[in-house]
Design a protein around this motif. Sequence first.
Motif, PDB file in Angstrom:
ATOM      1  N   THR A 104      54.667 -13.128  29.864  1.00  0.00           N
ATOM      2  CA  THR A 104      56.058 -13.476  29.571  1.00  0.00           C
ATOM      3  C   THR A 104      56.869 -13.595  30.858  1.00  0.00           C
ATOM      4  O   THR A 104      57.614 -14.571  31.039  1.00  0.00           O
ATOM      5  N   LYS A 105      56.733 -12.651  31.755  1.00  0.00           N
ATOM      6  CA  LYS A 105      57.446 -12.699  33.042  1.00  0.00           C
ATOM      7  C   LYS A 105      57.075 -13.944  33.829  1.00  0.00           C
ATOM      8  O   LYS A 105      57.923 -14.565  34.466  1.00  0.00           O
TER       9      LYS A 105
ATOM     10  N   ARG B 171      70.922 -13.414  29.723  1.00  0.00           N
ATOM     11  CA  ARG B 171      70.581 -14.615  28.975  1.00  0.00           C
ATOM     12  C   ARG B 171      71.342 -14.670  27.660  1.00  0.00           C
ATOM     13  O   ARG B 171      71.589 -13.640  27.035  1.00  0.00           O
TER      14      ARG B 171
ATOM     15  N   ASN C  34      60.413 -20.620  35.346  1.00  0.00           N
ATOM     16  CA  ASN C  34      61.364 -21.396  34.558  1.00  0.00           C
ATOM     17  C   ASN C  34      60.681 -22.331  33.553  1.00  0.00           C
ATOM     18  O   ASN C  34      61.160 -23.424  33.272  1.00  0.00           O
TER      19      ASN C  34
ATOM     20  N   VAL D  31      63.302  -9.513  30.839  1.00  0.00           N
ATOM     21  CA  VAL D  31      63.787 -10.862  31.150  1.00  0.00           C
ATOM     22  C   VAL D  31      64.987 -11.289  30.299  1.00  0.00           C
ATOM     23  O   VAL D  31      65.454 -12.425  30.415  1.00  0.00           O
TER      24      VAL D  31
ATOM     25  N   LEU E 289      60.640  -9.986  25.049  1.00  0.00           N
ATOM     26  CA  LEU E 289      61.510 -10.340  26.179  1.00  0.00           C
ATOM     27  C   LEU E 289      62.216  -9.104  26.722  1.00  0.00           C
ATOM     28  O   LEU E 289      62.340  -8.933  27.940  1.00  0.00           O
TER      29      LEU E 289
ATOM     30  N   PHE F 213      59.107 -16.903  32.750  1.00  0.00           N
ATOM     31  CA  PHE F 213      60.488 -16.823  33.231  1.00  0.00           C
ATOM     32  C   PHE F 213      60.570 -17.029  34.734  1.00  0.00           C
ATOM     33  O   PHE F 213      61.467 -17.713  35.220  1.00  0.00           O
ATOM     34  N   ASP F 214      59.638 -16.447  35.475  1.00  0.00           N
ATOM     35  CA  ASP F 214      59.643 -16.593  36.936  1.00  0.00           C
ATOM     36  C   ASP F 214      59.504 -18.045  37.363  1.00  0.00           C
ATOM     37  O   ASP F 214      60.026 -18.446  38.397  1.00  0.00           O
TER      38      ASP F 214
END
Length: 167
Positions: free
Chosen positions: A86-87, A115, A93, A111, A106, A90-91
């Motif tokens: 999951t990270k 948001r 995008n 993360v 999340l 996000f890292d």
Amino acid sequence: MKALILSADNFEDLELFYPLNRFKEAGVDVKIASMEKGIITGKHGYPANVDLTFNDVNPEDYDILVISGGKAPEKVRLDEKALEITKHFFDRNKPVAAICHGVQVLISAGVAKGRKATCYIGVRDDLKVAGADYEDNEVVVDGNLITSRNPNDLYAFGREIVKMIKK
């Protein structure tokens, strides 16, 4: 285009199968990952075949991540590899779509802070405490993040996923 769905037993059946089938209809290569290979069963009894364990997943190979709801996220969020996956999204995008209790992953991945997101009302306070800007809407899109509240919102959730993969 390759999609990855994270789930476990007691997933919300519609919230897993709806995006799975939308991806298949769009010609997207989609895989389901969980703690173990084999069959996971939804809370309404429908089985889903697990293609990969979390440890087998190379997140570099996937373009979009979906986290289905139900009670599955309570188990998924406890798996460190699932949180790393999951990270990663996000890292870099990459698009992430979470519905219902899916935001629990999340939150545990760290993360959600800053948001805009929505979720099942029973998880709302957890999302707020994690630093997210909660909105009570059928779907919330914040950059690469798509969130929805429950199975009644699947049409909006699916619509936004399809828009995201067409970019």
